[in-house]
Scaffold this active site. Structure first.
Site, mmCIF file in Angstrom:
data_model
loop_
_atom_site.group_PDB
_atom_site.id
_atom_site.type_symbol
_atom_site.label_atom_id
_atom_site.label_comp_id
_atom_site.label_asym_id
_atom_site.label_seq_id
_atom_site.Cartn_x
_atom_site.Cartn_y
_atom_site.Cartn_z
ATOM 1 N N SER A 210 0.870 -1.167 0.000
ATOM 2 C CA SER A 210 0.000 0.000 0.000
ATOM 3 C C SER A 210 0.908 1.218 0.000
ATOM 4 O O SER A 210 1.737 1.366 0.890
ATOM 5 C CB SER A 210 -0.868 -0.037 1.260
ATOM 6 O OG SER A 210 -1.941 0.844 1.162
ATOM 7 N N ARG B 192 3.213 -12.052 3.162
ATOM 8 C CA ARG B 192 2.339 -12.230 2.012
ATOM 9 C C ARG B 192 3.132 -12.513 0.740
ATOM 10 O O ARG B 192 2.635 -13.189 -0.162
ATOM 11 C CB ARG B 192 1.453 -10.994 1.821
ATOM 12 C CG ARG B 192 0.390 -10.883 2.913
ATOM 13 C CD ARG B 192 -0.608 -9.784 2.654
ATOM 14 N NE ARG B 192 -1.582 -9.717 3.737
ATOM 15 C CZ ARG B 192 -2.601 -8.865 3.789
ATOM 16 N NH1 ARG B 192 -2.772 -7.986 2.799
ATOM 17 N NH2 ARG B 192 -3.433 -8.875 4.811
#
Length: 428
Positions: free
Chosen positions: A352, A391
């Site tokens: 992000s 992730r």
RNA sequence: GGAGGGUUGGCAGAGCGGUUGAAUGCACCGGUCUUGAAAACCGGCAAUGGUUAAUCCCAUUCCAGGGUUCGAAUCCCUGACCCUCCGCCA
């Protein structure tokens, strides 16, 4: 925090922009408080002026050897009046500050209108999800079968939402961190920094996690007022708190690897399986502080730096612009990078990247000295994951899985793995 | 954990309870001089808020929060942080 002038002189226009992101400003309340503040401030300052003037006169009279009793009588009741006025003013200003600290940043005009993540705008895709001639497994099945991931042990040691990683997979996890740090320092011009994983509340206020989002944080017991960091953004951006940097030293670009701790309150039932959503995970974070006029260019560059990692790992991803309704509290504009996960047949957030403009800098009092005027001016701050390591490991396992359950190690990581090419089940 | 010292402008560093927002130096900006630069000399130079068309002006700020006082950078209390020594420890 928004520029207080916006709340004084451009209240309605500001409210209209905040409404885009679903935040409603209480105009009547703020206007009423502002009016009272103004008149109280003027009254208080007049009283202070009177006190200062008369005290000075007393000093002079005393020095001249005159009788000061009449002067003292004049100021007899001034103290109480002043004290009452100051207390009322302080209370009012604190009330206004608390309101200000709870108002989110203004979304940039390029941010698409929307309610939630369904309204995010896809900007581009990179890579093509592999077409497998077998049913892809998710990372939990893959990792467990390989003997690398052990969620049962983690649950026993601590509880839900933690991981234990063994052997070669732990090494791969570590290799990812080294690879990311090396890429950002050697190819993208960031300087590596090691920072505390425990921070005080001022730091969290500075970057915007407090006062509004304390439920997302792990607070330490005792009266230290310390918290575990939810992201390296907090300690790294706070390098700038109360600093005035020389213009020639801009932009500042830092990369840090830290663990991140999140309580994930309100995430019950979401991503309960595997290591997608954990209370503790590793992240390599990019942070920039730039000249105000440069911040949107910097956002494009920073996003590109995060993308470069995915590209080097040959992981398919897409870039989305968060809509006004999905935008984080402190952000003016955010790009999410979403990596393809074959086990879920979906793109999932792995980075992000946000431009906060002067929102954090105002809370932090992070400034530069303007080269022309010599006056201090707020910086703009940005950050982005480059990348979330857990992730990324998940994405590697799922995208590089083979029919026999083994996992090929991407070329760029083999140097960190002693040349190893593949993860596979080994006899113990 | 124990004992002591400290925290003042971008930096360094003075500051007696009374025109101290604060000496001085460095840095920075402007000027004189110089072919140019340096040096020297002269002048300027805190932030934030209020008010204002703007200037003026006013207020606040000497780590933070309380207190004493007509008046606090200066005195008292509490806390944070830094430094030194002792102990302990990776």
């Amino acid at each position: 925090m928004l520029d207080p002038r916006l709340l004084r002189s451009e209240l309605e226009a500001t409210a209209a922009i905040l409404a885009r992101r679903g935040f409603s400003l209480d105009l009547a309340q703020i206007q009423a408080l502002e009016e009272r503040r103004k008149s109280l401030q003027i009254d208080t300052q007049a009283l202070q002026n009177e006190r200062n003037t008369k005290s000075k006169a007393i000093g002079q009279a005393k020095a001249a050897g005159q009788d000061i009793q009449p002067l003292l009588a004049e100021v007899a009741d001034l103290g109480d009046k002043l004290k009452a006025a100051e207390e009322a003013l302080n209370g009012l200003q604190d009330e206004l500050l608390q309101i200000s600290l709870g108002i989110p940043n203004l979304p940039h005009e390029s941010v698409p209108e929307g309610k939630n993540e369904d309204d995010n705008r896809e900007e581009r895709r990179w890579g093509t999800p592999a077409t497998l001639d077998f049913e892809p497994k998710d990372h939990v099945d893959l990792g467990t079968a390989l003997g690398g991931l052990d969620f049962e042990a983690a649950a026993r040691i601590t509880g839900a939402r933690f991981s234990v990683i063994h052997g070669e997979m732990a090494r791969l996890h570590r290799a990812l961190i080294q690879f990311m740090l090396d890429t950002h320092t050697q190819e993208h011009g960031y300087s590596e920094v090691y920072v505390p994983y425990i921070v005080n509340s001022d730091s969290l206020r500075g970057t915007g996690q407090l006062p509004k989002f304390s439920a997302d944080l792990f607070a330490l017991n005792g009266d230290s007022g310390f918290y575990l960091i939810p992201t390296a953004e907090v300690p790294v951006t706070n390098l700038l708190r109360d600093q005035i940097v020389e213009d020639a030293d801009l932009p500042r670009k830092w990369v840090a690897h830290t663990p991140c701790f999140r309580s994930e309150a309100g995430a019950y039932g979401k991503d309960v399986r595997g290591m997608i959503r954990q209370h503790q995970f590793e992240k390599v974070e990019l942070v920039q502080a730039v000249r105000p006029e440069d911040s949107f260019d910097a956002l494009e560059q920073l996003t590109g730096h995060a993308e470069a990692i995915l590209q080097k790992l040959a992981l398919p991803y897409r870039v989305v612009t968060l809509c006004t309704g999905d935008l984080g509290f402190s952000s003016a504009k955010t790009y999410d990078l979403e990596v393809w996960l074959p086990g879920q047949q979906a793109y999932r957030e792995i980075s992000s990247c946000s431009n906060f403009r002067d929102f954090q800098a105002r809370r932090l009092q992070a400034r530069r000295r303007h080269p022309d005027t010599g006056k201090p001016e707020l910086l703009h701050t940005l950050n982005g994951s480059g990348l979330a390591v857990g992730r990324t490991l998940v994405a590697l396992l799922e995208n590089y899985q083979q029919a026999d359950g083994s996992v090929v190690i991407p070329e760029v990581l083999r140097g960190y793995m002693g040349g190893q090419e593949r993860l596979q089940r080994r006899a113990k």
